[in-house]
Design a protein around this motif. Structure first.
Motif, PDB file in Angstrom:
ATOM      1  N   SER A 587       0.813  -1.216   0.000  1.00 33.53           N
ATOM      2  CA  SER A 587       0.000   0.000   0.000  1.00 33.53           C
ATOM      3  C   SER A 587       0.846   1.266   0.000  1.00 33.53           C
ATOM      4  O   SER A 587       0.311   2.373  -0.001  1.00 33.53           O
ATOM      5  CB  SER A 587      -0.929   0.014   1.222  1.00 33.53           C
ATOM      6  N   SER A 588       2.181   1.106  -0.022  1.00 32.52           N
ATOM      7  CA  SER A 588       3.063   2.273   0.015  1.00 32.52           C
ATOM      8  C   SER A 588       3.806   2.422  -1.305  1.00 32.52           C
ATOM      9  O   SER A 588       3.913   1.469  -2.095  1.00 32.52           O
ATOM     10  CB  SER A 588       4.062   2.152   1.172  1.00 32.52           C
ATOM     11  N   ASN A 589       4.322   3.615  -1.535  1.00 30.77           N
ATOM     12  CA  ASN A 589       5.033   3.921  -2.769  1.00 30.77           C
ATOM     13  C   ASN A 589       6.336   4.649  -2.460  1.00 30.77           C
ATOM     14  O   ASN A 589       6.509   5.227  -1.389  1.00 30.77           O
ATOM     15  CB  ASN A 589       4.177   4.801  -3.682  1.00 30.77           C
ATOM     16  N   THR A 590       7.214   4.633  -3.427  1.00 32.52           N
ATOM     17  CA  THR A 590       8.437   5.430  -3.366  1.00 32.52           C
ATOM     18  C   THR A 590       8.351   6.524  -4.415  1.00 32.52           C
ATOM     19  O   THR A 590       8.072   6.239  -5.589  1.00 32.52           O
ATOM     20  CB  THR A 590       9.688   4.564  -3.616  1.00 32.52           C
ATOM     21  N   ALA A 591       8.549   7.750  -3.985  1.00 36.29           N
ATOM     22  CA  ALA A 591       8.550   8.886  -4.912  1.00 36.29           C
ATOM     23  C   ALA A 591       9.995   9.208  -5.287  1.00 36.29           C
ATOM     24  O   ALA A 591      10.867   9.293  -4.416  1.00 36.29           O
ATOM     25  CB  ALA A 591       7.885  10.106  -4.286  1.00 36.29           C
ATOM     26  N   LEU A 592      10.237   9.360  -6.581  1.00 38.35           N
ATOM     27  CA  LEU A 592      11.574   9.632  -7.082  1.00 38.35           C
ATOM     28  C   LEU A 592      11.536  10.845  -7.996  1.00 38.35           C
ATOM     29  O   LEU A 592      10.562  11.053  -8.721  1.00 38.35           O
ATOM     30  CB  LEU A 592      12.116   8.428  -7.872  1.00 38.35           C
ATOM     31  N   THR A 593      12.583  11.631  -7.967  1.00 33.38           N
ATOM     32  CA  THR A 593      12.659  12.782  -8.866  1.00 33.38           C
ATOM     33  C   THR A 593      14.109  13.035  -9.213  1.00 33.38           C
ATOM     34  O   THR A 593      15.024  12.697  -8.449  1.00 33.38           O
ATOM     35  CB  THR A 593      12.036  14.040  -8.227  1.00 33.38           C
ATOM     36  N   ARG A 594      14.317  13.603 -10.385  1.00 32.81           N
ATOM     37  CA  ARG A 594      15.678  13.918 -10.809  1.00 32.81           C
ATOM     38  C   ARG A 594      15.615  15.003 -11.876  1.00 32.81           C
ATOM     39  O   ARG A 594      14.741  14.975 -12.754  1.00 32.81           O
ATOM     40  CB  ARG A 594      16.377  12.682 -11.358  1.00 32.81           C
ATOM     41  N   ASN A 633      14.959   1.712 -11.436  1.00 34.16           N
ATOM     42  CA  ASN A 633      15.945   0.708 -11.062  1.00 34.16           C
ATOM     43  C   ASN A 633      16.907   1.205  -9.987  1.00 34.16           C
ATOM     44  O   ASN A 633      17.503   0.411  -9.264  1.00 34.16           O
ATOM     45  CB  ASN A 633      16.737   0.264 -12.292  1.00 34.16           C
ATOM     46  N   ALA A 634      17.070   2.532  -9.883  1.00 34.72           N
ATOM     47  CA  ALA A 634      17.927   3.068  -8.826  1.00 34.72           C
ATOM     48  C   ALA A 634      17.342   2.769  -7.457  1.00 34.72           C
ATOM     49  O   ALA A 634      18.069   2.543  -6.490  1.00 34.72           O
ATOM     50  CB  ALA A 634      18.108   4.570  -9.013  1.00 34.72           C
ATOM     51  N   GLY A 635      16.007   2.808  -7.362  1.00 27.42           N
ATOM     52  CA  GLY A 635      15.332   2.310  -6.174  1.00 27.42           C
ATOM     53  C   GLY A 635      15.100   3.280  -5.037  1.00 27.42           C
ATOM     54  O   GLY A 635      14.062   3.247  -4.415  1.00 27.42           O
ATOM     55  N   THR A 636      16.071   4.144  -4.734  1.00 27.33           N
ATOM     56  CA  THR A 636      15.910   5.090  -3.646  1.00 27.33           C
ATOM     57  C   THR A 636      16.351   6.467  -4.097  1.00 27.33           C
ATOM     58  O   THR A 636      17.123   6.620  -5.040  1.00 27.33           O
ATOM     59  CB  THR A 636      16.749   4.691  -2.416  1.00 27.33           C
ATOM     60  N   GLN A 637      15.867   7.496  -3.393  1.00 20.52           N
ATOM     61  CA  GLN A 637      16.221   8.860  -3.768  1.00 20.52           C
ATOM     62  C   GLN A 637      17.720   9.100  -3.633  1.00 20.52           C
ATOM     63  O   GLN A 637      18.325   9.811  -4.443  1.00 20.52           O
ATOM     64  CB  GLN A 637      15.451   9.850  -2.904  1.00 20.52           C
ATOM     65  N   LEU A 645      26.446   6.792  -9.794  1.00 21.08           N
ATOM     66  CA  LEU A 645      25.678   5.612 -10.176  1.00 21.08           C
ATOM     67  C   LEU A 645      24.883   5.860 -11.449  1.00 21.08           C
ATOM     68  O   LEU A 645      24.819   5.007 -12.323  1.00 21.08           O
ATOM     69  CB  LEU A 645      24.721   5.236  -9.040  1.00 21.08           C
ATOM     70  N   LEU A 646      24.283   7.025 -11.555  1.00 17.40           N
ATOM     71  CA  LEU A 646      23.452   7.345 -12.716  1.00 17.40           C
ATOM     72  C   LEU A 646      23.968   8.618 -13.387  1.00 17.40           C
ATOM     73  O   LEU A 646      23.386   9.690 -13.248  1.00 17.40           O
ATOM     74  CB  LEU A 646      21.991   7.530 -12.282  1.00 17.40           C
ATOM     75  N   PRO A 647      25.051   8.527 -14.117  1.00 18.35           N
ATOM     76  CA  PRO A 647      25.561   9.721 -14.795  1.00 18.35           C
ATOM     77  C   PRO A 647      24.706  10.040 -16.025  1.00 18.35           C
ATOM     78  O   PRO A 647      23.909   9.223 -16.475  1.00 18.35           O
ATOM     79  CB  PRO A 647      26.969   9.296 -15.220  1.00 18.35           C
ATOM     80  N   THR A 648      24.860  11.256 -16.544  1.00 17.80           N
ATOM     81  CA  THR A 648      24.217  11.612 -17.803  1.00 17.80           C
ATOM     82  C   THR A 648      25.119  11.137 -18.937  1.00 17.80           C
ATOM     83  O   THR A 648      26.243  11.629 -19.083  1.00 17.80           O
ATOM     84  CB  THR A 648      24.006  13.132 -17.909  1.00 17.80           C
ATOM     85  N   PRO A 649      24.662  10.163 -19.736  1.00 16.06           N
ATOM     86  CA  PRO A 649      25.525   9.618 -20.793  1.00 16.06           C
ATOM     87  C   PRO A 649      25.850  10.671 -21.849  1.00 16.06           C
ATOM     88  O   PRO A 649      25.012  11.495 -22.209  1.00 16.06           O
ATOM     89  CB  PRO A 649      24.667   8.492 -21.391  1.00 16.06           C
ATOM     90  N   THR A 650      27.077  10.635 -22.352  1.00 19.78           N
ATOM     91  CA  THR A 650      27.499  11.557 -23.395  1.00 19.78           C
ATOM     92  C   THR A 650      28.108  10.789 -24.558  1.00 19.78           C
ATOM     93  O   THR A 650      28.620   9.680 -24.389  1.00 19.78           O
ATOM     94  CB  THR A 650      28.538  12.563 -22.872  1.00 19.78           C
ATOM     95  N   VAL A 651      28.056  11.402 -25.747  1.00 19.82           N
ATOM     96  CA  VAL A 651      28.638  10.794 -26.938  1.00 19.82           C
ATOM     97  C   VAL A 651      29.293  11.878 -27.780  1.00 19.82           C
ATOM     98  O   VAL A 651      28.728  12.958 -27.971  1.00 19.82           O
ATOM     99  CB  VAL A 651      27.567  10.044 -27.756  1.00 19.82           C
ATOM    100  N   GLU A 652      30.492  11.582 -28.249  1.00 22.55           N
ATOM    101  CA  GLU A 652      31.204  12.469 -29.150  1.00 22.55           C
ATOM    102  C   GLU A 652      31.415  11.750 -30.477  1.00 22.55           C
ATOM    103  O   GLU A 652      31.779  10.567 -30.494  1.00 22.55           O
ATOM    104  CB  GLU A 652      32.552  12.881 -28.538  1.00 22.55           C
TER     105      GLU A 652
END
Length: 849
Positions: A587-594, A633-637, A645-652
């Motif tokens: 009955s509970s949820n996890t709220a995530l933001t980024r 998939n990160a699971g927690t704030q 752990l979660l970088p912003t991917p870059t491409v050149e």
């Protein structure tokens, strides 16, 4: 930003252009005025080749379609205008400073694609695994590291992304689009300036352009039949409605059992598309809408025999890998035990379908010397996945029973299990020698919504310099309900039979075939928004040289509400082990933001060697943002906010290329280099375990599109690429080849037209070679090379009637496009893998009016 990369790329581009400019005098080219019309003049930006629509219509009309190998088609190619990746208006394909592949509606028909993703077989540098059916393809682009789906491919309609995120779990962009006769052409841009425009895709942008009405009414109706009892009707009509108003309407109806007959229709659906165009002073506005309701079976692996460490693949005894599927009528309608007293019913016939509405507005007009463009798109669709996903490799019934006894021998106090009994659902015993497999019947409900808008204004601010300023805005959401796992035990035979297993101590291992619980059942709601501002400038140095560059600043914000999960026994009976440990929401949820921000840039230039020959160079830096599933998939704030752990991917990327076209030959060749950082990967195993990893990659390669016309009406075409790409930065995979992508692939296509008075016959075929690949990042699952042969013929009676027949994989090649993605091991013996479809054919008759 990698300053060394940026400086060296800019230096190479400028030196290549300026050195050749000094070596040649402008008068050597002496191009006509139309050919050198400056794109800096907003109102005439597309006049390089007499407007984009006109350039393509030379080869798409009733008579033009029959002249594909004649002079009109060659002239059309030489004057063809592309609009994808261009700051304003259009540019002649030969003069574009980036890699782009185009295909008219006739070229699409000759390619006979099995799905939207399969169109990409026409594009060098792209490898599309379209063996899953109409939806759910895996698409890889020029060494870009991706494990599944299509994170580096954006699908656009009229220059705007249908859904702004190219890939989510159980969704990839091509699944949101169905091809029909309302499409005029497709343009596929690789890399180039797309990093700063629209949704900033650094990989491939697949842009479908719809047909528009004109002063000359045109219509067609096409009936098709073929393998799998195909029944399909396509219709189209377009023309003038009133002064300055034009419209089109068209669509399809389809029903087929598919190449792999499951005992129920594989594809069944309809689509309706309409456009309404209003001509304006100095521009036009087009409204378009599309409604799709299509159900498509989704095919995963089938049993095969692997030997020689995967180098040799042969047929599994009793199972034709080219036409067989494990799916059957017996398991078509299955149940999901979602919680105590809560049972849900699903239908495999729904597959990976599309039920959607698309509405868009494409506006372009010159106002007070400013070229103004606005593209708006709204998408609302259900893209559910109701499908079978194979699990562990095949084994004998006796081996399965032994494993069950080992696991549950002492599960009941005071009673030791000594025998296991396996029966079919009708009570007939299953022999110990019978080969069996485990496959999950998964249900994923996915509701997507999005609204995107891109506004651009352009003007020549100083002589021969045109500046473009714009903004891109997107809001999108996904509401998900997942039921993964739900493993079923079945025979390793086509149209498999389900199996029940019971132990003599009262343990029920498998009931109605179900031998495993739902092992992952999140309920989630996601919301995202992107805002980007960009500025680009094009500078015409002289009649030979044009240079362009641009920068983009983008911000993304994601919010998610994800259910917390627990496990339990849905019937409170410990003896029924098949539903013990069922995953279910609490009955509970996890709220995530980024929130993330990133910068992109592009700089490139084109040097004209002659009127119809040029070289180009380009460097860019782009990015992909964290998506909804990475957030979950990160699971927690705390982990979400950990940029390590979660970088912003870059491409050149850097590329140089050469383009030319003449009545005798045409050539589009380019060399590319890529460098990636921070790419996240996800793999869902058979038991529901989710593996996550992050790494980078680097690569280089050559892409080519070559055509030779040695005699009248004969064209020989060769397309493909060579590449060398490997992982970096992750010790577990560094130095390994990027998964799923062949080092070498190519397509040789001869085409010959035979005039017969007012009629004509055209013969064509394609020999395809796909090199060996690795199915996984660790390079453990080897996928051998394969070769296929396709043939086709079209007979045109005047300008009204067209008879066409085509055949694919006529040599019945057993080629694999995917290994067992539910496992992390490779080797020899029985395996599950996804092969090509076997020999198929299709015939159609079209009447134009």
């Amino acid at each position: 930003m990698n300053n060394r990369f940026l400086l060296s790329s800019i230096s190479l581009a400028i030196l290549a252009l300026t050195s050749q400019a000094r070596a040649a005098a402008p008068q050597d080219v002496a191009p006509p005025a139309a050919a050198t019309q400056d794109a800096a003049q907003p109102a005439a930006a597309s006049q390089d080749a007499a407007q984009p629509a006109a350039a393509v219509q030379d080869t798409s009309g009733a008579s033009g379609a029959g002249a594909q190998e004649g002079g009109a088609a060659v002239q059309a190619e030489m004057q063809q205008v592309v609009v994808t990746g261009v700051a304003t208006g259009g540019v002649r394909k030969l003069d574009s400073a980036f890699s782009i592949t185009t295909a008219t509606d006739e070229q699409l028909r000759q390619a006979a694609p099995s799905s939207t993703a399969d169109i990409l077989k026409l594009v060098p540098g792209v490898y599309a695994e379209a063996t899953g059916g109409q939806s759910g393809a895996n698409i890889e682009v020029r060494g870009f590291p991706s494990g599944s789906d299509s994170p580096f491919v954006s699908v656009q309609l009229m220059g705007n992304p249908i859904y702004p995120v190219p890939t989510l779990s159980f969704f990839e962009g091509s699944s949101a689009f169905r091809l029909d006769d309302t499409v005029e052409r497709v343009e596929v841009l690789r890399g180039g300036p797309s990093t700063i425009f629209s949704n900033g895709q650094p990989g491939a942008t697949m842009n479908f352009i719809l047909k528009k009405g004109s002063d000359t009414p045109e219509g067609s109706i096409r009936f098709s039949t073929g393998t799998g009892e195909l029944r399909r009707v396509d219709v189209f009509y377009g023309g003038k409605i009133a002064d300055n108003w034009y419209g089109t309407i068209g669509g399809f109806y389809r029903n087929t059992n598919g190449v792999r007959d499951a005992g129920f229709p594989a594809d069944k659906g309809t689509q309706l598309t309409g456009t309404l165009t209003r001509k304006l002073d100095g521009g036009e506005v087009t409204f378009y809408a599309r409604r799709t309701d299509d159900k498509n079976a989704f095919y995963t692996g089938v049993p095969l025999i692997s030997s020689n460490e995967g180098r040799t693949i042969t047929e599994f005894p009793g199972f034709d890998p080219l036409t067989g599927t494990l799916m059957s009528g017996e398991m078509r309608r299955f149940t999901v035990e979602a919680g105590p007293g809560r049972t849900l019913n699903y239908d495999l016939g729904d597959g990976r379908g599309l039920k959607s509405t698309v509405f868009g507005i494409d506006f372009a007009q010159t106002i007070g010397g400013w070229n103004v463009s606005n593209k708006f798109n709204y998408f609302d669709g259900d893209l559910n996945t109701i499908a079978m996903f194979t699990g562990n490799n095949p084994l004998t019934m006796g081996a399965y029973n032994a494993g069950a006894l080992s696991s549950y021998r002492n599960a009941v106090a005071g009673s030791v299990a000594t025998t296991a009994t396996a029966t079919y659902l009708d009570g007939t015993p299953v022999a110990d020698t019978q080969q069996v497999v485990q496959a999950g019947l998964w249900a994923v409900e996915k509701q997507l919504q999005s609204a995107t808008n891109e506004l651009r204004v352009s003007r020549e601010w100083i002589k021969d310099n045109t500046v473009t300023i714009g903004g891109y805005f997107a809001n999108y959401s996904s509401d998900d309900v997942w039921y993964l796992g739900n493993s079923h035990l079945m025979t390793a035979t086509p149209n498999a039979r389900l199996i029940d297993v019971r132990l003599n101590n009262g343990i029920v291992v498998s009931n109605a075939g179900k031998e495993g619980p739902v092992n992952y059942a999140p309920v989630a709601s996601y919301d995202g928004s992107n805002t980007a501002l960009f500025i680009a400038n094009e500078w015409k140095i002289n009649d030979r040289i044009k240079v362009d560059g641009g920068i983009r600043r983008e911000r993304q914000k994601l919010d998610a509400t994800v259910s917390n999960l627990t496990t339990g026994d849905t019937d409170n009976n410990p003896l029924t082990v098949y539903n013990n440990g069922t995953s279910m929401p609490t009955s509970s949820n996890t709220a995530l933001t980024r929130t993330d921000s990133a910068n992109s840039f592009t700089i490139g230039g084109n040097f004209k060697l002659a009127r119809d020959a040029s070289v180009f160079a380009r460097a860019n830096r782009g990015h992909t943002f964290i998506a909804f599933d990475d957030l979950r998939n990160a699971g927690t704030q705390a982990r979400v906010n950990d940029r390590g752990l979660l970088p912003t991917p870059t491409v050149e990327q850097f590329e140089v290329g050469f383009k030319t076209a003449s009545p005798l030959y045409s050539a589009y060749v380019n060399y590319f280099r890529t460098d990636f950082d921070g790419i996240a990967f996800q793999q869902i195993l058979a038991d529901g375990t989710i593996l996550n990893s992050t790494s980078g990659s680097k690569g280089q390669g050559v892409e080519f599109e070559l055509a030779l016309r040695p005699v009248r009406d004969l064209t020989l075409t060769l397309t493909g690429n060579w590449q060398d790409s490997e992982y970096k930065d992750n010790p577990a995979t560094a130095g390994k080849r990027v998964q799923r992508q062949p080092r070498l692939q190519g397509r040789f296509t001869p085409s010959y037209r035979i005039p017969m008075g007012d009629n004509e016959l055209q013969l064509y075929g394609t020999y395809t070679y796909i090199g060996e690949r690795w199915a996984d990042q660790a390079n453990l699952q080897y996928l051998p090379s394969y070769k296929t042969i396709d043939l086709g013929a079209v007979y045109r009676l005047g300008e009204k009637i067209e008879l066409r027949v085509s055949g694919s994989n006529l040599d019945n090649e057993l080629g694999l496009t995917e290994g067992n993605s539910r496992l992390t091991t490779g080797g020899s013996g029985p395996i599950n893998a996804r092969p090509l479809f076997g020999r198929t054919w299709e015939a159609s008759v079209m009447y134009r009016f």
